[in-house]
Design a protein around this motif. Structure first.
Motif, short mmCIF file in Angstrom:
data_model
loop_
_atom_site.label_atom_id
_atom_site.label_comp_id
_atom_site.label_asym_id
_atom_site.label_seq_id
_atom_site.Cartn_x
_atom_site.Cartn_y
_atom_site.Cartn_z
N ASN A 18 0.70 -1.06 0.23
CA ASN A 18 -0.42 -0.05 -0.48
C ASN A 18 0.84 1.38 -0.39
O ASN A 18 1.94 0.83 0.42
CB ASN A 18 -1.01 0.23 0.87
CG ASN A 18 -1.93 -0.95 1.73
OD1 ASN A 18 -1.95 -1.86 -0.04
ND2 ASN A 18 -2.10 -1.71 2.33
N THR A 20 0.97 5.86 0.25
CA THR A 20 -0.08 7.07 0.11
C THR A 20 0.91 8.13 -0.27
O THR A 20 2.03 8.61 0.24
CB THR A 20 -0.28 7.68 1.15
OG1 THR A 20 -1.39 6.64 2.27
CG2 THR A 20 -1.20 8.70 1.58
N VAL A 55 -14.14 12.18 -0.18
CA VAL A 55 -13.20 10.71 -0.42
C VAL A 55 -14.38 10.46 -1.48
O VAL A 55 -15.07 10.22 -1.53
CB VAL A 55 -13.23 10.14 0.92
CG1 VAL A 55 -12.48 8.69 1.02
CG2 VAL A 55 -12.99 10.95 2.00
N LYS A 56 -13.69 9.73 -2.16
CA LYS A 56 -13.43 9.15 -3.31
C LYS A 56 -12.58 8.43 -4.03
O LYS A 56 -11.67 8.07 -3.03
CB LYS A 56 -13.86 10.11 -5.04
CG LYS A 56 -14.56 10.87 -5.52
CD LYS A 56 -14.69 12.34 -6.14
CE LYS A 56 -15.84 12.62 -6.31
NZ LYS A 56 -16.07 13.73 -8.10
N LYS A 57 -13.78 6.94 -4.48
CA LYS A 57 -13.22 5.56 -4.48
C LYS A 57 -12.74 4.96 -6.26
O LYS A 57 -13.92 5.79 -6.61
CB LYS A 57 -13.66 4.55 -3.59
CG LYS A 57 -12.96 4.51 -2.04
CD LYS A 57 -13.96 3.40 -1.36
CE LYS A 57 -12.69 4.22 -0.09
NZ LYS A 57 -12.90 2.28 0.72
N LYS A 59 -11.72 2.23 -7.57
CA LYS A 59 -11.21 1.06 -7.67
C LYS A 59 -10.72 0.58 -6.35
O LYS A 59 -10.81 0.61 -5.56
CB LYS A 59 -10.43 0.82 -8.88
CG LYS A 59 -11.62 0.76 -9.59
CD LYS A 59 -11.23 -0.58 -11.19
CE LYS A 59 -11.76 -0.54 -11.81
NZ LYS A 59 -11.14 -0.58 -13.84
N ARG A 60 -9.09 0.43 -6.58
CA ARG A 60 -8.09 0.63 -5.24
C ARG A 60 -7.60 1.44 -4.92
O ARG A 60 -6.61 1.92 -4.18
CB ARG A 60 -6.70 -0.44 -5.75
CG ARG A 60 -7.44 -2.18 -5.70
CD ARG A 60 -5.83 -2.66 -6.22
NE ARG A 60 -5.71 -2.29 -7.78
CZ ARG A 60 -4.87 -1.72 -8.08
NH1 ARG A 60 -4.09 -1.06 -6.72
NH2 ARG A 60 -4.45 -1.43 -9.67
N THR A 62 -7.84 5.24 -3.72
CA THR A 62 -8.12 6.90 -2.54
C THR A 62 -8.57 7.90 -2.20
O THR A 62 -7.45 8.03 -2.45
CB THR A 62 -8.86 5.95 -1.21
OG1 THR A 62 -9.51 4.46 -0.68
CG2 THR A 62 -9.82 7.15 -0.01
N GLN A 64 -8.81 12.38 -1.02
CA GLN A 64 -9.30 12.41 0.12
C GLN A 64 -9.22 13.92 -0.09
O GLN A 64 -8.56 14.51 -0.71
CB GLN A 64 -9.39 12.07 0.82
CG GLN A 64 -9.44 12.90 2.49
CD GLN A 64 -9.55 12.24 3.89
OE1 GLN A 64 -8.95 11.04 3.65
NE2 GLN A 64 -10.09 12.80 4.44
N HIS A 75 -4.24 7.22 -1.48
CA HIS A 75 -4.03 6.03 -1.63
C HIS A 75 -4.63 4.73 -2.81
O HIS A 75 -5.36 5.08 -2.52
CB HIS A 75 -4.51 6.10 -0.04
CG HIS A 75 -3.99 5.10 0.49
ND1 HIS A 75 -3.41 4.67 1.30
CD2 HIS A 75 -4.76 3.43 0.27
CE1 HIS A 75 -3.26 3.15 2.08
NE2 HIS A 75 -4.05 2.33 1.93
N THR A 77 -4.13 0.87 -2.63
CA THR A 77 -3.93 -0.70 -2.04
C THR A 77 -3.82 -1.24 -3.09
O THR A 77 -4.07 -2.02 -3.83
CB THR A 77 -5.53 -0.25 -1.26
OG1 THR A 77 -6.30 0.59 -0.58
CG2 THR A 77 -5.59 -2.08 -0.50
#
Lengths: 113, 112
Positions: A18, A20, A55-57, A59-60, A62, A64, A75, A77
């Motif tokens: 992971n 960021t 916050v928006k996602k 898929k993997r 993220t 902010q 971020h 993942t």
């Protein structure tokens, strides 16, 4: 003086880890955009955030936007080799000049298999 | 859907020669248009932007100029190239200022 500071400048990780990356400013922006650029190509928009704390996602991924709309983070993942590229943030609606985006210098990400 | 075309993809030019890079957008009207230069693996430096035909704003003094002869055509030019003009040039468009930008595939310019 760079209005948008991106960190880290370079990042090399193994597949599955992971990570960021950060985009920071002392100035307030009305929106913050994230792009990914692969070598030899133009940047491609990933997301736009406009509301403090949003916050928006994707898929993997993220994204902010900070409460004060001065900073943002991305971020990832379980990174994959396909995530390799240059990640750029750009701020819109800066009080000093409302007519153009302010660009960070980017985070260069390498994901090793 | 909207598309942006930028050419050539690569260009090798001698010092002192002229330059003309062209960018065209399809599928939208009255876009904002931008020319950027990018150093290897780093951020974008805005060179010129245009909000309409014949309207050009220059961001940095340099050896380059831009023109917008038609609504969806943006041209980057130089009369005499310098070694320092080498780089990766990107054209982009957006619907309005501060909106997300859509980029062409870029031109890699090498000056010898």
């Amino acid at each position: 003086t760079q209005l948008l500071e991106q960190s880290p400048q370079f990042l090399s990780i193994q597949e599955g880890e992971n990570l960021t990356v950060y985009c920071n400013s002392s100035s307030v922006f009305s929106s913050l955009q994230w792009y990914r650029q692969e070598p030899g190509e133009g940047p491609v928009l990933l997301v736009t955030v406009v509301t403090g704390g949003e916050v928006k996602k994707l898929k993997r991924l993220t994204f902010q936007f900070g409460d004060a709309r001065k900073d943002s983070s991305l971020h990832i993942t379980a990174a994959q080799p396909g995530d390799t590229g240059l990640y750029l943030c750009a701020g819109g609606g800066h009080a000093g000049n409302n007519r153009k985006l302010i660009w960070g210098l980017g985070t260069s990400l390498a994901v090793n298999p | 859907s909207q598309t942006i075309h930028q050419w050539p993809a690569t260009l090798v030019q001698p010092v002192g020669s002229p330059l003309s890079l062209e960018c065209t957008v399809e599928g939208t009207s009255n876009p904002n248009l931008y020319w950027y230069r990018q150093a290897a693996g780093r951020g974008l430096q805005l060179l010129f932007y245009s909000v309409g035909i014949g309207q050009i704003s220059s961001e940095v003094p340099q050896n380059l100029s831009a023109s917008r002869p038609q609504d969806r055509q943006f041209i980057l030019s130089s009369k005499k190239l310098l070694l320092s003009d080498s780089g990766f040039y990107l054209c982009a468009w957006s619907t309005r200022s501060n909106q997300p930008q859509h980029f062409g595939d870029g031109t890699r310019l090498s000056i010898l």
